[in-house]
Write a protein that holds these residues in place. Structure first.
Motif, PDB file in Angstrom:
ATOM      1  N   VAL A  53       1.202  -1.104   0.275  1.00 45.69           N
ATOM      2  CA  VAL A  53       0.432  -0.076  -0.096  1.00 45.69           C
ATOM      3  C   VAL A  53       0.735   1.129   0.109  1.00 45.69           C
ATOM      4  O   VAL A  53       1.635   1.625   0.682  1.00 45.69           O
ATOM      5  CB  VAL A  53      -1.157  -0.048   1.138  1.00 45.69           C
ATOM      6  CG1 VAL A  53      -1.899   1.453   1.200  1.00 45.69           C
ATOM      7  CG2 VAL A  53      -2.409  -1.659   1.611  1.00 45.69           C
ATOM      8  N   TYR A  56      -8.810   0.238   0.897  1.00 50.09           N
ATOM      9  CA  TYR A  56      -7.912   1.169   0.186  1.00 50.09           C
ATOM     10  C   TYR A  56      -9.110   1.943  -0.972  1.00 50.09           C
ATOM     11  O   TYR A  56      -9.831   1.430  -1.756  1.00 50.09           O
ATOM     12  CB  TYR A  56      -7.221   0.357  -0.391  1.00 50.09           C
ATOM     13  CG  TYR A  56      -5.837  -0.260   0.653  1.00 50.09           C
ATOM     14  CD1 TYR A  56      -5.532   0.461   1.666  1.00 50.09           C
ATOM     15  CD2 TYR A  56      -6.068  -1.588   1.258  1.00 50.09           C
ATOM     16  CE1 TYR A  56      -5.018   0.141   2.869  1.00 50.09           C
ATOM     17  CE2 TYR A  56      -5.557  -1.636   2.156  1.00 50.09           C
ATOM     18  CZ  TYR A  56      -5.030  -1.592   2.907  1.00 50.09           C
ATOM     19  OH  TYR A  56      -4.319  -2.858   3.922  1.00 50.09           O
ATOM     20  N   CYS A 110      -3.386   0.112  -3.736  1.00 53.67           N
ATOM     21  CA  CYS A 110      -3.240  -0.901  -3.084  1.00 53.67           C
ATOM     22  C   CYS A 110      -3.103  -1.479  -4.343  1.00 53.67           C
ATOM     23  O   CYS A 110      -3.718  -2.283  -5.041  1.00 53.67           O
ATOM     24  CB  CYS A 110      -4.007  -1.427  -2.176  1.00 53.67           C
ATOM     25  SG  CYS A 110      -4.195  -3.353  -1.450  1.00 53.67           S
ATOM     26  N   SER A 120      -4.840   6.408  -1.507  1.00 55.29           N
ATOM     27  CA  SER A 120      -4.745   5.153  -1.233  1.00 55.29           C
ATOM     28  C   SER A 120      -4.075   3.619  -2.065  1.00 55.29           C
ATOM     29  O   SER A 120      -5.591   3.916  -3.098  1.00 55.29           O
ATOM     30  CB  SER A 120      -4.970   4.480   0.135  1.00 55.29           C
ATOM     31  OG  SER A 120      -6.541   4.308   0.168  1.00 55.29           O
TER      32      SER A 120
END
Length: 219
Positions: free
Chosen positions: A57, A112, A66, A64
């Motif tokens: 991440v 995320y 991932c 965010s």
């Protein structure tokens, strides 16, 4: 090689590929230690399947991102032990199956903003996406194994998006393949070689994929 990654600005890699276990678990450890020493993050492989499915991440401007890594080049098609996928008590990469997609993608999509599925799949030097059930051969005899793949590679890429992935990036064939939009999400079927030592003309052309994103996805 790792120092060159730093100089190139690479801050994360997937270890889910058919060579991560070439020198067994100690070789995988050596790779991980080297990456850790240079603060390059990684995903897709581990000392067991729980470790291998952990996401990588990154946070940028409040978003965010991932990355999850998978591979389906296991050695099973030719019955070439040691098989390379991780298990409950075995090191290796995350196997590209329905089971592991269901165990990873939905949870990551909840946590995320952006989920990128990196999958090492496809038939070497083939310019078309893989429509077989994966593995290491164009055709193979089902082995009736736990968690055995029962969808084509292409359908698994679709499944990743259906489960919540925002982008699927595939690699392994060494040559360029196509791009595809499925349910409004992008699949990059093969990016060619980034850095490699092949002397085959068809492998000389490569691509780097740039994307723009916000918290709602990649646009």
């Amino acid at each position: 090689n790792l120092t060159a990654l730093v100089e190139a600005g690479v801050d994360g890699v997937t270890l889910a590929n058919n060579h991560i276990m070439d020198y067994m678990e100690i070789g995988m450890d050596d790779t991980m230690i080297g990456l850790d020493s240079l603060q390059i993050e990684y995903c897709g492989a581990g000392h067991n399947d729980y470790e291998s499915i952990q996401p990588m991440v990154h946070f940028k401007q409040g978003i965010s991102v991932c990355n999850l890594g998978y591979c389906n080049r296991t050695g099973r098609a030719d019955n070439l032990p040691p098989f390379m996928e991780a298990g409950p008590n075995k090191a290796g990469f995350t196997w590209f199956t329905e089971y592991y997609l269901e165990e990873t993608v939905p949870q990551s999509a909840e946590l995320y903003d952006i989920v990128v599925v990196q999958v090492h799949c496809g038939i070497e030097y083939d310019t078309k996406p893989d429509t077989t059930t994966g593995g290491d051969a164009l055709s193979q005899t089902p082995l009736s194994l736990p968690l055995e793949i029962d969808s084509t590679t292409w359908n698994l890429q679709y499944a990743a998006i259906d489960l919540g992935a925002d982008l699927v990036v595939a690699h392994h064939p060494h040559v360029l393949q196509g791009y595809e939009v499925y349910n409004g999400k992008l699949i990059a079927h093969s990016m060619g070689n980034f850095v490699f030592d092949q002397n085959i003309f068809e492998t000389f052309t490569s691509m780097i994929l740039y994307t723009e994103m916000d918290r709602n996805g990649i646009y």
